[in-house]
Each structure stands twice: as C-alpha cells, then as structure tokens.
Design a protein around this motif. Sequence first.
Motif, PDB file in Angstrom:
ATOM      1  N   ASN A  20       9.299  -6.728 -11.764  1.00  0.00           N
ATOM      2  CA  ASN A  20       9.636  -5.385 -12.359  1.00  0.00           C
ATOM      3  C   ASN A  20       8.149  -5.053 -13.184  1.00  0.00           C
ATOM      4  OD1 ASN A  20      11.242  -3.291 -12.489  1.00  0.00           O
ATOM      5  ND2 ASN A  20      12.102  -3.684 -14.323  1.00  0.00           N
ATOM      6  N   GLU A  21       7.302  -5.518 -12.887  1.00  0.00           N
ATOM      7  CA  GLU A  21       6.040  -5.096 -14.022  1.00  0.00           C
ATOM      8  C   GLU A  21       5.083  -4.109 -13.090  1.00  0.00           C
ATOM      9  OE1 GLU A  21       2.328  -7.579 -16.321  1.00  0.00           O
ATOM     10  OE2 GLU A  21       3.806  -8.454 -14.837  1.00  0.00           O
ATOM     11  N   VAL A  22       4.609  -3.415 -13.704  1.00  0.00           N
ATOM     12  CA  VAL A  22       3.729  -2.271 -13.230  1.00  0.00           C
ATOM     13  C   VAL A  22       2.614  -3.045 -12.502  1.00  0.00           C
ATOM     14  CG1 VAL A  22       2.482  -0.119 -13.601  1.00  0.00           C
ATOM     15  CG2 VAL A  22       4.550  -0.479 -15.078  1.00  0.00           C
ATOM     16  N   VAL A  23       2.282  -2.381 -11.198  1.00  0.00           N
ATOM     17  CA  VAL A  23       1.094  -2.809 -10.521  1.00  0.00           C
ATOM     18  C   VAL A  23       0.092  -1.698 -10.683  1.00  0.00           C
ATOM     19  CG1 VAL A  23       0.541  -3.358  -8.034  1.00  0.00           C
ATOM     20  CG2 VAL A  23       2.653  -3.850  -8.681  1.00  0.00           C
TER      21      VAL A  23
ATOM     22  N   ARG B  98       6.378  -0.787  -9.595  1.00  0.00           N
ATOM     23  CA  ARG B  98       6.830  -1.901 -10.301  1.00  0.00           C
ATOM     24  C   ARG B  98       7.145  -3.175  -9.235  1.00  0.00           C
ATOM     25  NH1 ARG B  98       7.885  -1.745 -15.804  1.00  0.00           N
ATOM     26  NH2 ARG B  98       7.927   0.500 -16.598  1.00  0.00           N
ATOM     27  N   CYS B  99       6.629  -4.273  -9.591  1.00  0.00           N
ATOM     28  CA  CYS B  99       6.748  -5.201  -8.516  1.00  0.00           C
ATOM     29  C   CYS B  99       8.216  -5.524  -8.335  1.00  0.00           C
ATOM     30  CB  CYS B  99       6.104  -6.396  -9.139  1.00  0.00           C
ATOM     31  SG  CYS B  99       6.204  -7.935  -8.068  1.00  0.00           S
ATOM     32  N   ALA B 100       8.434  -5.704  -7.091  1.00  0.00           N
ATOM     33  CA  ALA B 100       9.908  -6.125  -6.833  1.00  0.00           C
ATOM     34  C   ALA B 100      10.557  -7.398  -7.198  1.00  0.00           C
ATOM     35  CB  ALA B 100      10.239  -6.062  -5.183  1.00  0.00           C
TER      36      ALA B 100
ATOM     37  N   ARG C 139       0.699  -1.063   0.044  1.00  0.00           N
ATOM     38  CA  ARG C 139       0.127   0.004  -0.029  1.00  0.00           C
ATOM     39  C   ARG C 139       1.047   1.254   0.011  1.00  0.00           C
ATOM     40  NH1 ARG C 139      -4.980   1.265  -1.839  1.00  0.00           N
ATOM     41  NH2 ARG C 139      -5.693   3.167  -0.606  1.00  0.00           N
ATOM     42  N   THR C 140       1.743   1.327   0.837  1.00  0.00           N
ATOM     43  CA  THR C 140       2.707   2.497   0.780  1.00  0.00           C
ATOM     44  C   THR C 140       3.515   2.558  -0.512  1.00  0.00           C
ATOM     45  OG1 THR C 140       4.670   1.171   1.931  1.00  0.00           O
ATOM     46  CG2 THR C 140       3.180   2.296   3.373  1.00  0.00           C
ATOM     47  N   ARG C 141       4.071   1.557  -1.014  1.00  0.00           N
ATOM     48  CA  ARG C 141       4.742   2.007  -2.209  1.00  0.00           C
ATOM     49  C   ARG C 141       3.750   2.145  -3.405  1.00  0.00           C
ATOM     50  NH1 ARG C 141       7.609   0.367   1.333  1.00  0.00           N
ATOM     51  NH2 ARG C 141       9.736  -0.375   1.121  1.00  0.00           N
TER      52      ARG C 141
END
Length: 334
Positions: free
Chosen positions: A322-325, A317-319, A307-309
């Motif tokens: 690396n795909e956009v959330v 992007r997912c850690a 939520r904070t990210r």
Amino acid sequence: MPQVESDLPPPPRDAWVAELERLLPQWESLRDSSQVIIPISISRVNQFDAARLDVEMSAMLKEQLVKVFSLMKPGLLFQYEPELDAFLEFLIWRFSIWVDKPTPGNALMNLRYRDERAAPISGKEVRTGLEGPGLSVSQKILYCISTVGGQYIWSRLQSFSAFRRWGDSEQRPIARRAWGLVQNAEGLYRGVSFCNLLLFLYGGRYKTIVERFLKARLVYASPNMNRAVSFEYMNRQLVWNEFSEMLLLLLPLLNSSSVKKFLLPFSKDKSAGSSGDEADCPICRSSPSIPFIAHPCQHRYCYYCLRTRCSASSSYRCARCNEVVVAIQRQGTS
C-alpha cells in the motif's frame, strides 16, 4: 250486577277494508318521505392506486412491444411513440371499458365505472348504495375520444410545435401566436385539473375532468371483496433495486487493491500474502514474463498490470504494501 247493552249498531263486516283504504295513501307518503339516500364513500387512495396501476400496466405492455422491434433500425419507434401509446391505450379501453369490464387497475382495486346519471338514489332498488348501470355507449365512445384521442393529439401537437420551433419563430407571427395559445391551453388545463383534484379530495367523486364531464363515477364492484392490495413484495423489490443501484454506483469508485488489502487479515486463506508468492504479480497472480519492479517498495509486477495501473492513477499504491509507486523499472537493469 245488571248488564248494560250498547245502543250503537255493530260495525259492518268490511269496515276494516274501508279504513285500510283510507289510511294506505298516508302510510305510503310517510314511508316515501322517510327514505334516506344512502351515501357512498369510495376510498380515494384506491382510486389513485387504480390509475397508477393502469399506467404501470400500459408501461409493461409498451416494454414488451418495444422488445419485439429491438432488432430494427435504432430510433425507428421513437418517431412513432405517440401512435404506440395511443394503440396500447386503445387496446386497454377496447377489452375493458367497451365490454363493461373494469380496467386492470380498477379490477385489482375492486372498482368499476357507473353511470351516475342513471344511478338510483332512493327506492326499493337501493340495497347497498353500489347499484347502478355501467357506462352507456355514448359515454364509452366519448371516454375513448377524450382519453386516447386527446392524449395522442396533444402529444403530436407538442412534438410538432417543438420540431417547428414555434416558440423561437420571430418572423412568423402566426406560429408564435399558435405557440402562445398552446401554452395558455396547457396552463388552463392544469388549473382546471388542480381545481378538480381539490373537489375530488373533498367529495371523493370524479378523479379526472373526463369522469366529471361524462358523469362516470368509480364505485365498488363488490361490497364484500377485500379492497386492499398488499405491496409488501413490491416494497422489498424496490428496496433491493435501490440498494443494487447504489452498489453499482459506489463499487467502481473504490480502489480494489485497498479493499483486498483491508480484507486480507480477515481471510482464512492467507497463503496469497505469504512470502512464497512474492515472485508472482499481485494483480494477476501469475509469474511475470517481463518482470518490472515498483519503486521504492521493490515488489515484482507484470509490465502490463503495473503500467496500466500507474497510467490510470498518478498516485497508485502497491497492492502488497500500500505504498505509493513513484517509478517503475525492468528487473535486472540498472
């Protein structure tokens, strides 16, 4: 061969004494006329470095003194900053120039003040061209008044005029006229200082207007001392400080997740990216108590971490991949 006897009578025994007395004044006048004034060439860079070192020494003393009052009311020392600077300058003058010792910067550059009015220019007392007495009592007092007192009065006058807004006062012509006089005096002083700088660069004497007015010249204290100070350590320290400041500026701008994903192939321990850790949150590396799914990659996260990210960045992007959330959903809900 017959011997020829001279008809001239023999000279008196003290004839050489009379001849010496006759030729001695001519010899003395010839020797005095052949004496050449020994020129003194003082490095201009050393004089500038000495002044800079004195400024740095005063700044170090001021920093230590400010730390003493660090627990007091904030902004208290700012009101008395001119008095603090004048006090430190007075201490440096009291324990250096007043007791016929060089300032810290002059000592490092092998320099001392000399009274140019009483310095010998020729004669038996001249040996290296560096001889001469130090400053007189009147020169020392005038030096303190002009440097310490002059700087204090000028700084206080500027702060007082700025606080009273003399430059913006249209209803009081006296205050505005005084502001104009202050600005003209500052411009005149800068112009005279620039002319003095040109004269100093040409002749190498009297770095400041005060030194030229008082005839206080900087000369070498010892002709055999090394006058060069190595700045190698200082240069390394400056380079490291600039490099660290650049890192502190750039690191917050980098995406930590992208950096970790980029460095992951070069890491020897690749267990963190294995399929066995898919159940753990890739941000805090712990098992999420309230698991949430990132869409569309379907990776598990802690609610707070994800939520904070996503709130901080709309294109997070997912850690892991690396795909956009684009959306988040609690695991187990439709």
